[in-house]
Design a protein around this motif. Structure first.
Motif, PDB file in Angstrom:
ATOM      1  N   GLU A  92     -60.756 -91.248 -89.043  1.00 43.74           N
ATOM      2  CA  GLU A  92     -60.585 -91.499 -87.602  1.00 43.74           C
ATOM      3  C   GLU A  92     -59.532 -90.601 -86.961  1.00 43.74           C
ATOM      4  OE1 GLU A  92     -62.325 -95.984 -87.283  1.00 43.74           O
ATOM      5  OE2 GLU A  92     -60.269 -95.817 -87.967  1.00 43.74           O
ATOM      6  N   HIS A 114     -60.420-103.725 -84.624  1.00 45.46           N
ATOM      7  CA  HIS A 114     -60.969-102.533 -85.267  1.00 45.46           C
ATOM      8  C   HIS A 114     -62.358-102.851 -85.853  1.00 45.46           C
ATOM      9  CE1 HIS A 114     -59.899 -98.863 -88.045  1.00 45.46           C
ATOM     10  NE2 HIS A 114     -61.042 -98.721 -87.451  1.00 45.46           N
ATOM     11  N   GLU A 126     -66.205-101.377 -84.742  1.00 47.96           N
ATOM     12  CA  GLU A 126     -67.170-100.672 -85.611  1.00 47.96           C
ATOM     13  C   GLU A 126     -68.533-101.368 -85.580  1.00 47.96           C
ATOM     14  OE1 GLU A 126     -66.275 -97.880 -86.149  1.00 47.96           O
ATOM     15  OE2 GLU A 126     -64.112 -97.915 -86.407  1.00 47.96           O
ATOM     16  N   HIS A 128     -58.177 -96.605 -82.898  1.00 50.22           N
ATOM     17  CA  HIS A 128     -58.210 -96.773 -84.359  1.00 50.22           C
ATOM     18  C   HIS A 128     -57.264 -95.809 -85.070  1.00 50.22           C
ATOM     19  CE1 HIS A 128     -62.573 -98.366 -83.707  1.00 50.22           C
ATOM     20  NE2 HIS A 128     -61.642 -99.098 -83.138  1.00 50.22           N
ATOM     21  N   HIS A 138     -70.044-100.211 -82.449  1.00 49.79           N
ATOM     22  CA  HIS A 138     -70.576 -98.847 -82.598  1.00 49.79           C
ATOM     23  C   HIS A 138     -71.948 -98.894 -83.284  1.00 49.79           C
ATOM     24  CE1 HIS A 138     -66.156 -97.285 -82.414  1.00 49.79           C
ATOM     25  NE2 HIS A 138     -66.569 -97.842 -81.306  1.00 49.79           N
ATOM     26  N   GLU A 163     -61.986 -94.847 -80.843  1.00 48.31           N
ATOM     27  CA  GLU A 163     -61.448 -94.133 -82.007  1.00 48.31           C
ATOM     28  C   GLU A 163     -59.997 -93.690 -81.788  1.00 48.31           C
ATOM     29  OE1 GLU A 163     -62.769 -94.450 -84.778  1.00 48.31           O
ATOM     30  OE2 GLU A 163     -64.725 -95.115 -84.121  1.00 48.31           O
TER      31      GLU A 163
HETATM   32 FE   LIG Z   1     -63.393 -96.292 -85.692  1.00 48.88          FE
END
Ligand SMILES: [Fe+2]
Ligand SMILES: [Fe+2]
Length: 415
Positions: free
Chosen positions: A335, A283, A287, A374, A290, A371
């Protein structure tokens, strides 16, 4: 050689009995698993953007290594109780001292100049000296971990050179490096085979436990100040769609703050099953990735993002909460909420159909896929962390979201 499926040296007796092998692999497992906690604890406190990014990647790779080593241990007549134990107090001291790194240079030296080069050396020795047929499963695992380690150390050596040349920490890091090396020797090296002294080393900086920062840190030399309200891009274009696209790129780039929130949760939430830390490592790295989506998209457009104010709300506003409340806010509040038709799917479709931007379309496509993972992590772990069922957890998430947006809106109206 076609015999033995190409396995070399089939007649030699190896160095490792099952018991001895389990003992050293348990040490390898412990070191990788500790490096996850150390990277998580240090990530919000570190300054250099590229170092933060690499800590996220390497934390994920350490989690993959840990997972493989845990599985291998279960094949070597060990109990799960054995696997979850810390193998050696001297090794624990080494890790307790590593997390006490005071700055980017010390942390980089500790990980990439002391611990990981020692791991590489030890794994090469293990691969060479173990019986090649009986221990082929270990050889295969260590080889795959070596691929990551060698890349990590090469990157880390480059990073150390850059920090040293910038002369940011003129006081140097020699003492920190020497201390870590002496603790490693006291532990008998990575595998514990070197002769130990009966005079156990004393605690140094670790007399005081490491604490997470209350606010996440951004490089004060190269980055804009931290902010709780988003500032978008400088000189946004007149065109509505173009402006929205660039804002999206910036929002992605600012996801480092989500990674830091997860880092804080991983560091402060103790005694969860291994699968929890394994999932959160993925996770966290997602991020960070991202954030890299945004960085790459902005840089491809020639937009300078680093000197702009840096949004740090996710970490800063949630930092004082229980880890369960923090993770619920992110994974269920944000999320799971982004799974609505107007959420991640709409972002992807906007980039594909309106902005018609191939790179951002690809980024948002994978962002959406991540996502989904997540939100599933949230439904899996948040009830465990809160100690209640998912309906209760969703009520908690609503309250945490209200609290968060109040703080963000207040910060926005002060600007
Ligand atoms: Fe996320
Ligand atoms: Fe994200």
């Amino acid at each position: 050689m076609l015999k033995y499926a190409g396995i070399q040296n089939p007649y030699s007796v190896g160095e490792y009995s099952v018991e001895k092998n389990a003992k050293v692999i348990q040490r390898y497992r412990y070191i990788h698993e500790s490096l996850i906690t150390i990277a998580a604890g240090q990530l919000p406190a570190r300054e250099d953007w590229d170092l933060k990014v690499a800590l996220g990647k390497h934390l994920y790779e350490d989690a993959e290594a840990t997972d493989k080593l845990r599985k291998r241990l279960s094949h070597l007549r060990t109990s799960s109780q054995f696997v979850n134990r810390d193998p050696d107090p001297s090794l624990s001291l080494l890790m307790d001292e590593l997390i006490q790194a005071n700055n980017d240079l010390e942390l980089a030296i500790g990980i990439y100049d002391v611990i990981k080069p020692a791991l590489i050396q030890t794994y090469k020795k293990h691969i060479a000296e173990t019986q090649q047929i009986v221990d082929q499963p270990t050889i295969r695992i260590l080889r795959s971990i070596l691929l990551d380690l060698e890349e990590q150390v090469e990157w880390g050596q480059g990073m150390i050179t850059v920090i040293q040349q910038a002369n940011i920490y003129p006081e140097g890091s020699d003492e920190f490096k020497e201390k870590l090396q002496s603790f490693l020797i006291a532990a008998g090296g990575i595998d514990g085979f070197q002769k130990k002294s009966s005079s156990l080393p004393h605690r140094w900086r670790s007399q005081k436990a490491y604490e997470l920062p209350f606010k996440s840190v951004r490089d004060p030399r190269n980055m804009g100040p931290t902010t709780w309200s988003r500032t978008g891009v400088p000189n946004p274009p007149e065109n509505q769609i173009q402006a929205e696209l660039l804002d999206k790129m910036r929002v992605r780039q600012e996801e480092m703050t989500a990674a830091e929130l997860i880092a804080g949760v991983m560091f402060s939430q103790k005694n969860m099953p291994w699968e929890f830390y394994y999932d959160l490592a993925r996770h966290l790295w997602d991020e960070v990735r991202h954030a890299l989506f945004g960085q790459a998209a902005l840089e491809a457009e020639g937009i300078e993002w680093m000197s702009q104010p840096q949004y740090t709300s996710d970490y800063d506003i949630n930092a004082h909460k229980l880890p369960g409340a923090q993770y619920t806010w992110l994974s269920i509040g944000i999320e799971e909420g982004a799974m609505a038709r107007t959420g991640k799917r709409a972002e992807y479709e906007f980039c594909r159909d309106e902005a018609k931007h191939p790179l951002m379309t690809q980024f948002q496509d994978y962002d959406w896929a991540d996502e989904v993972v997540h939100a599933n992590f949230g439904r899996k772990w948040a009830p465990d962390l809160i100690g209640e069922n998912i309906e209760f957890v969703r009520e908690v998430a609503k309250k945490e979201l209200d609290y968060f947006w109040d703080k963000v809106n207040a910060a926005g109206s002060n600007n």
